[in-house]
Design an enzyme around this catalytic site. Structure first.
Site, PDB file in Angstrom:
ATOM      1  N   SER A  32       2.614 -14.402  -9.161  1.00 11.91           N
ATOM      2  CA  SER A  32       1.603 -14.165  -8.113  1.00 11.91           C
ATOM      3  C   SER A  32       0.399 -15.047  -8.431  1.00 11.91           C
ATOM      4  N   ALA A  85      -5.665 -10.159   6.133  1.00 17.30           N
ATOM      5  CA  ALA A  85      -5.152  -9.794   7.455  1.00 17.30           C
ATOM      6  C   ALA A  85      -6.292  -9.565   8.452  1.00 17.30           C
ATOM      7  N   ASP A  97      -4.163 -17.296   7.889  1.00 18.27           N
ATOM      8  CA  ASP A  97      -3.955 -17.889   6.560  1.00 18.27           C
ATOM      9  C   ASP A  97      -3.728 -19.394   6.618  1.00 18.27           C
ATOM     10  N   HIS A 142     -23.373  15.556   2.930  1.00 11.07           N
ATOM     11  CA  HIS A 142     -23.278  16.046   1.552  1.00 11.07           C
ATOM     12  C   HIS A 142     -22.219  17.124   1.463  1.00 11.07           C
ATOM     13  N   LYS A 182       0.826  -1.215   0.000  1.00 13.86           N
ATOM     14  CA  LYS A 182       0.000   0.000   0.000  1.00 13.86           C
ATOM     15  C   LYS A 182       0.856   1.259   0.000  1.00 13.86           C
ATOM     16  N   GLY A 221       9.166 -22.216  16.210  1.00 13.40           N
ATOM     17  CA  GLY A 221       8.320 -22.993  17.126  1.00 13.40           C
ATOM     18  C   GLY A 221       7.952 -24.339  16.542  1.00 13.40           C
ATOM     19  N   GLY A 279      -4.472 -11.891 -10.300  1.00 19.80           N
ATOM     20  CA  GLY A 279      -5.236 -11.838  -9.046  1.00 19.80           C
ATOM     21  C   GLY A 279      -4.926 -10.529  -8.336  1.00 19.80           C
ATOM     22  N   VAL A 280      -5.059 -10.569  -7.014  1.00 20.60           N
ATOM     23  CA  VAL A 280      -4.936  -9.332  -6.240  1.00 20.60           C
ATOM     24  C   VAL A 280      -3.522  -8.763  -6.315  1.00 20.60           C
ATOM     25  N   ARG A 340      -1.439 -18.204  -2.660  1.00 20.44           N
ATOM     26  CA  ARG A 340      -0.594 -18.508  -1.509  1.00 20.44           C
ATOM     27  C   ARG A 340      -1.000 -19.847  -0.913  1.00 20.44           C
TER      28      ARG A 340
HETATM   29  P1  FAD Z   1       1.352 -14.310   8.371  1.00 19.08           P
HETATM   30  O1  FAD Z   1       1.190 -12.849   8.244  1.00 19.08           O
HETATM   31  O2  FAD Z   1       1.890 -15.066   7.218  1.00 19.08           O
HETATM   32  O3  FAD Z   1       2.275 -14.535   9.645  1.00 19.08           O
HETATM   33  C1  FAD Z   1       2.735 -15.778  10.018  1.00 19.08           C
HETATM   34  C2  FAD Z   1       3.988 -15.586  10.853  1.00 19.08           C
HETATM   35  O4  FAD Z   1       4.345 -16.834  11.443  1.00 19.08           O
HETATM   36  C3  FAD Z   1       5.203 -15.124  10.046  1.00 19.08           C
HETATM   37  O5  FAD Z   1       5.758 -13.995  10.643  1.00 19.08           O
HETATM   38  C4  FAD Z   1       6.155 -16.317  10.090  1.00 19.08           C
HETATM   39  O6  FAD Z   1       7.524 -15.915  10.111  1.00 19.08           O
HETATM   40  C5  FAD Z   1       5.754 -16.974  11.400  1.00 19.08           C
HETATM   41  N1  FAD Z   1       6.033 -18.408  11.479  1.00 19.08           N
HETATM   42  C6  FAD Z   1       5.667 -19.375  10.600  1.00 19.08           C
HETATM   43  N2  FAD Z   1       6.020 -20.593  11.064  1.00 19.08           N
HETATM   44  C7  FAD Z   1       6.618 -20.385  12.260  1.00 19.08           C
HETATM   45  C8  FAD Z   1       7.178 -21.241  13.241  1.00 19.08           C
HETATM   46  N3  FAD Z   1       7.139 -22.572  13.099  1.00 19.08           N
HETATM   47  N4  FAD Z   1       7.741 -20.692  14.346  1.00 19.08           N
HETATM   48  C9  FAD Z   1       7.734 -19.339  14.532  1.00 19.08           C
HETATM   49  N5  FAD Z   1       7.204 -18.483  13.633  1.00 19.08           N
HETATM   50  C10 FAD Z   1       6.644 -18.993  12.527  1.00 19.08           C
HETATM   51  N6  FAD Z   1      -4.438  -8.830   3.335  1.00 19.08           N
HETATM   52  C11 FAD Z   1      -5.300  -7.827   3.576  1.00 19.08           C
HETATM   53  O7  FAD Z   1      -6.233  -8.009   4.358  1.00 19.08           O
HETATM   54  N7  FAD Z   1      -5.160  -6.607   2.986  1.00 19.08           N
HETATM   55  C12 FAD Z   1      -4.149  -6.348   2.117  1.00 19.08           C
HETATM   56  O8  FAD Z   1      -4.043  -5.243   1.605  1.00 19.08           O
HETATM   57  C13 FAD Z   1      -3.235  -7.385   1.832  1.00 19.08           C
HETATM   58  N8  FAD Z   1      -2.215  -7.161   0.997  1.00 19.08           N
HETATM   59  C14 FAD Z   1      -1.322  -8.170   0.754  1.00 19.08           C
HETATM   60  C15 FAD Z   1      -0.294  -7.924  -0.146  1.00 19.08           C
HETATM   61  C16 FAD Z   1       0.615  -8.922  -0.427  1.00 19.08           C
HETATM   62  C17 FAD Z   1       1.733  -8.637  -1.405  1.00 19.08           C
HETATM   63  C18 FAD Z   1       0.514 -10.183   0.231  1.00 19.08           C
HETATM   64  C19 FAD Z   1       1.520 -11.266  -0.038  1.00 19.08           C
HETATM   65  C20 FAD Z   1      -0.503 -10.439   1.121  1.00 19.08           C
HETATM   66  C21 FAD Z   1      -1.441  -9.432   1.391  1.00 19.08           C
HETATM   67  N9  FAD Z   1      -2.505  -9.632   2.261  1.00 19.08           N
HETATM   68  C22 FAD Z   1      -3.404  -8.637   2.485  1.00 19.08           C
HETATM   69  C23 FAD Z   1      -2.694 -10.914   2.968  1.00 19.08           C
HETATM   70  C24 FAD Z   1      -2.165 -10.821   4.409  1.00 19.08           C
HETATM   71  O9  FAD Z   1      -0.806 -10.448   4.378  1.00 19.08           O
HETATM   72  C25 FAD Z   1      -2.325 -12.150   5.100  1.00 19.08           C
HETATM   73  O10 FAD Z   1      -3.671 -12.567   5.008  1.00 19.08           O
HETATM   74  C26 FAD Z   1      -1.955 -12.046   6.574  1.00 19.08           C
HETATM   75  O11 FAD Z   1      -0.621 -11.630   6.719  1.00 19.08           O
HETATM   76  C27 FAD Z   1      -2.144 -13.396   7.270  1.00 19.08           C
HETATM   77  O12 FAD Z   1      -1.815 -13.261   8.613  1.00 19.08           O
HETATM   78  P2  FAD Z   1      -1.331 -14.529   9.466  1.00 19.08           P
HETATM   79  O13 FAD Z   1      -1.021 -14.013  10.824  1.00 19.08           O
HETATM   80  O14 FAD Z   1      -2.298 -15.632   9.344  1.00 19.08           O
HETATM   81  O15 FAD Z   1       0.001 -15.033   8.754  1.00 19.08           O
HETATM   82  P1  NAI Z   2      -4.882 -14.661  -6.134  1.00 18.79           P
HETATM   83  O1  NAI Z   2      -5.499 -15.930  -5.732  1.00 18.79           O
HETATM   84  O2  NAI Z   2      -5.545 -13.391  -5.831  1.00 18.79           O
HETATM   85  O3  NAI Z   2      -4.623 -14.664  -7.701  1.00 18.79           O
HETATM   86  C1  NAI Z   2      -3.852 -15.655  -8.331  1.00 18.79           C
HETATM   87  C2  NAI Z   2      -4.188 -15.635  -9.808  1.00 18.79           C
HETATM   88  O4  NAI Z   2      -3.239 -16.449 -10.477  1.00 18.79           O
HETATM   89  C3  NAI Z   2      -5.562 -16.212 -10.101  1.00 18.79           C
HETATM   90  O5  NAI Z   2      -6.267 -15.355 -10.942  1.00 18.79           O
HETATM   91  C4  NAI Z   2      -5.251 -17.548 -10.764  1.00 18.79           C
HETATM   92  O6  NAI Z   2      -6.211 -17.956 -11.684  1.00 18.79           O
HETATM   93  C5  NAI Z   2      -3.920 -17.238 -11.429  1.00 18.79           C
HETATM   94  N1  NAI Z   2      -3.102 -18.411 -11.695  1.00 18.79           N
HETATM   95  C6  NAI Z   2      -2.935 -19.504 -10.920  1.00 18.79           C
HETATM   96  N2  NAI Z   2      -2.080 -20.372 -11.512  1.00 18.79           N
HETATM   97  C7  NAI Z   2      -1.694 -19.804 -12.678  1.00 18.79           C
HETATM   98  C8  NAI Z   2      -0.827 -20.206 -13.720  1.00 18.79           C
HETATM   99  N3  NAI Z   2      -0.181 -21.362 -13.685  1.00 18.79           N
HETATM  100  N4  NAI Z   2      -0.671 -19.382 -14.770  1.00 18.79           N
HETATM  101  C9  NAI Z   2      -1.323 -18.189 -14.834  1.00 18.79           C
HETATM  102  N5  NAI Z   2      -2.167 -17.769 -13.870  1.00 18.79           N
HETATM  103  C10 NAI Z   2      -2.352 -18.560 -12.802  1.00 18.79           C
HETATM  104  O7  NAI Z   2      -3.407 -14.721  -5.528  1.00 18.79           O
HETATM  105  P2  NAI Z   2      -2.279 -13.615  -5.367  1.00 18.79           P
HETATM  106  O8  NAI Z   2      -2.508 -12.460  -6.245  1.00 18.79           O
HETATM  107  O9  NAI Z   2      -1.010 -14.372  -5.445  1.00 18.79           O
HETATM  108  O10 NAI Z   2      -2.500 -13.144  -3.890  1.00 18.79           O
HETATM  109  C11 NAI Z   2      -2.488 -14.110  -2.837  1.00 18.79           C
HETATM  110  C12 NAI Z   2      -3.437 -13.757  -1.777  1.00 18.79           C
HETATM  111  O11 NAI Z   2      -2.892 -12.725  -0.960  1.00 18.79           O
HETATM  112  C13 NAI Z   2      -4.782 -13.198  -2.251  1.00 18.79           C
HETATM  113  O12 NAI Z   2      -5.660 -14.208  -2.622  1.00 18.79           O
HETATM  114  C14 NAI Z   2      -5.246 -12.506  -1.012  1.00 18.79           C
HETATM  115  O13 NAI Z   2      -5.775 -13.446  -0.124  1.00 18.79           O
HETATM  116  C15 NAI Z   2      -3.954 -11.938  -0.456  1.00 18.79           C
HETATM  117  N6  NAI Z   2      -3.798 -10.557  -0.904  1.00 18.79           N
HETATM  118  C16 NAI Z   2      -4.732  -9.643  -0.525  1.00 18.79           C
HETATM  119  C17 NAI Z   2      -4.646  -8.341  -0.944  1.00 18.79           C
HETATM  120  C18 NAI Z   2      -5.710  -7.392  -0.555  1.00 18.79           C
HETATM  121  O14 NAI Z   2      -6.497  -7.720   0.315  1.00 18.79           O
HETATM  122  N7  NAI Z   2      -5.775  -6.221  -1.158  1.00 18.79           N
HETATM  123  C19 NAI Z   2      -3.526  -7.864  -1.763  1.00 18.79           C
HETATM  124  C20 NAI Z   2      -2.626  -8.927  -2.137  1.00 18.79           C
HETATM  125  C21 NAI Z   2      -2.756 -10.207  -1.694  1.00 18.79           C
END
Ligand code: FAD
Ligand code: NAI
Length: 475
Positions: free
Chosen positions: A279, A330, A322, A454, A61, A125, A192-193, A282
């Site tokens: 991308s 998140a 996740d 408004h 962001k 852990g 995707g996203v 996940r």
């Molecule tokens: P995580 O954030 O993955 O945290 C897990 C933690 O556990 C990590 O720090 C890891 O190091 C730790 N861990 C793992 N295994 C162990 C172990 N055995 N011992 C100790 N530590 C360990 N979501 C949104 O809602 N809004 C967004 O705008 C958004 N943007 C995103 C953009 C990107 C590029 C990506 C990749 C994801 C985005 N997401 C977004 C998704 C969001 O980041 C995840 O849904 C969220 O972080 C999940 O939280 P979590 O606590 O379940 O896991």
């Molecule tokens: P995504 O699931 O949003 O999109 C993945 C895309 O890749 C899909 O459209 C899928 O059809 C395509 N795809 C899969 N396999 C493929 C292949 N072999 N060749 C071509 N296309 C293929 O996953 P993304 O973008 O990786 O993000 C992961 C997750 O992280 C999101 O689903 C979301 O949960 C979280 N996220 C959330 C954000 C937000 O809330 N704004 C921002 C970024 C990530």
């Protein structure tokens, strides 16, 4: 020496884990949170915040904001009579700002741990076993004991076979958030996203962006009216080259950068790019958790199996975020963290997955909650829908940004709101009203009776509720 003992040990310090730990401590439970060295600050100390703060929501962001301002200064100021010339983007400064925000927020969580008396246990852990009704967990060589364990180990990027991610030329989210310069040609696999958000960042900064998507439909999870509008804006107005229904054949790196060979219909095509973002979704992260040591049940897809209160198959072992099924977001992870802490403390907690909002932070932003029109059709639910374009909204006109609309869908029989879909400026903020409404089972009539300030964009939500009953006042 006796092992350290806690009421609650959380494994993973991302949004699910750190929030669960804070809430458990607030409720008077002695709490520790284990976080591995996956993310470290410049001094080499463990960083809390997980994917979200370190390599996800927050850094993406920050880059979206910087690139959007650059785009506006370059192209949109002129309509306000502001002339600019020689607008330049210094990628290093943009990245430094992003890193500072990440540093500020991650160290802020350490401060919150201190304030709430959560013990941070740096290390990996791993479940070892259970004795005397206490779980034994190894933290990089030291054993701690816990009455309750909350697993919040999150997710990691899914990689594709034969496409080696080096986070230099071929990047997942980690490398894609730290480019040192704007690639002339950027390839993205997956529309995707992440593909759309990060594709937008680099497109605004001048890259030629090609996004290759396997599915034949664009943004299939969104309401079709929204995905249609988004397609038009992204491909026609913004020039993102998005190709649907492709199949990747081969990816190679060499002196020229990255070469992607793919099938599109009957044709084989080649994409030459300087960097490639992969991308494609996940996957839940349970590697090295020792699930097998204690019989923690995983689904074939790798997610930890939980009930609606995030209880696993093991006594007093919970899992959130996740690593369990549901949207990988998140805010969903945090909600689950709070619910579990409250359940452990003997309270009742709940998470309503039906009202978890989705936001895509492109420009225009896309946000929705509840069902899409196509889902309701498939389920045979009778509904009424109202849609209001921002072009009919005074504030949007004043802001010079009238792309998109608000669409509200309500049950034809009860008028209860079933879904709200927004594409437009500030959709991320506007959706909150719809989430509140749906959480309290409100009807479109309820929104219609609420006084909206408004001129605001929120008036489009009001008008959409009126439009459900075909009585919009300004459209
Ligand atoms: P995580 O954030 O993955 O945290 C897990 C933690 O556990 C990590 O720090 C890891 O190091 C730790 N861990 C793992 N295994 C162990 C172990 N055995 N011992 C100790 N530590 C360990 N979501 C949104 O809602 N809004 C967004 O705008 C958004 N943007 C995103 C953009 C990107 C590029 C990506 C990749 C994801 C985005 N997401 C977004 C998704 C969001 O980041 C995840 O849904 C969220 O972080 C999940 O939280 P979590 O606590 O379940 O896991
Ligand atoms: P995504 O699931 O949003 O999109 C993945 C895309 O890749 C899909 O459209 C899928 O059809 C395509 N795809 C899969 N396999 C493929 C292949 N072999 N060749 C071509 N296309 C293929 O996953 P993304 O973008 O990786 O993000 C992961 C997750 O992280 C999101 O689903 C979301 O949960 C979280 N996220 C959330 C954000 C937000 O809330 N704004 C921002 C970024 C990530």
């Amino acid at each position: 020496m006796a092992n350290k003992q806690f009421d609650v040990v959380v494994i993973g310090g991302g949004p699910g884990g750190y929030v669960a730990a804070i809430r458990a401590a607030q409720l008077g439970l002695s709490t520790a949170c284990i976080e591995s060295e996956a993310y470290a600050d410049p001094k080499g100390e463990v960083r809390l915040g997980g994917t979200c703060l370190n390599v996800g929501c927050i850094p993406s962001k920050a880059l979206l904001q910087s690139s959007e301002l650059y785009e506006q200064a370059s192209h949109s100021f002129v309509m306000h009579g502001i002339s600019t010339s020689g607008v330049k983007m210094d990628v290093a400064t943009m990245m430094k700002r992003k890193d500072n925000i990440v540093g500020q927020l991650t160290s802020g969580i350490k401060g919150l741990f201190k304030k709430n008396k959560v013990t941070l246990l740096p290390g990996h852990g791993k479940f070892v076993g259970r004795e005397d009704e206490r779980w034994r967990i190894d933290v990089s060589g030291e054993t701690v004991e816990a009455t309750h364990v909350i697993v919040a180990t999150g997710s990691k990027a899914r990689h594709l076979p034969g496409i080696p991610v080096d986070n230099k030329l071929i990047c997942d989210n980690v490398g894609a958030l730290s480019f040192d310069s704007t690639p002339k040609r950027l390839g993205v696999i997956g529309a995707g996203v992440i593909g759309l958000e990060l594709g937008s960042v680099w497109k605004r900064l001048g890259s030629e962006v090609t996004i290759l998507e396997a599915l034949p439909d664009f943004l299939g999870a969104a309401d079709q009216a929204v995905s249609k509008e988004a397609w038009k804006v992204f491909t026609q107005k913004q020039g993102l080259n998005i190709q649907l229904g492709i199949k990747i054949i081969k990816v190679e790196t060499g002196k020229k950068g990255v070469t992607v060979e793919y099938e599109s219909g009957d044709e084989t095509r080649t994409l030459q790019c300087d960097r490639l973002i992969v991308s494609v979704g996940r996957v839940p992260h349970t590697a090295g958790l020792g699930a097998e040591n204690v019989g923690l049940e995983l689904r074939p897809s790798g997610y930890i199996n939980v009930d609606q209160n995030c209880r696993t198959n093991l006594p007093n072992v919970w899992a959130v975020g996740d690593v369990v099924p549901g949207p990988m977001l998140a805010h969903k992870s945090m909600e689950e963290g709070v619910m579990v802490a409250e359940c452990i403390a003997g309270q009742k907690g709940h998470v309503n997955l039906d009202t978890v909002p989705w936001v895509i932070y492109t420009h225009p932003e896309i946000a929705w909650v509840g069902k899409t029109e196509q889902q309701l059709k498939n389920e045979g639910v009778e509904y009424r829908a109202g849609q209001i374009p921002f072009a009919a909204n005074g504030r949007a006109l004043g802001q010079g940004d009238t792309t998109g609309f608000v669409k509200m869908i309500a049950c034809a029989k009860t008028d209860r709101i079933l879904g709200v879909h927004v594409i437009g400026n500030n959709a991320s903020e506007l959706i909150a009203e719809a989430v509140v409404a749906m959480e309290f089972n409100a009807s479109s009539e309820d929104i219609a009776r609420i006084c909206h300030a408004h001129p605001t964009l929120s008036e489009a939500m009001h008008e959409a509720s009126l439009a459900v009953d075909k009585r919009a006042l300004h459209f």
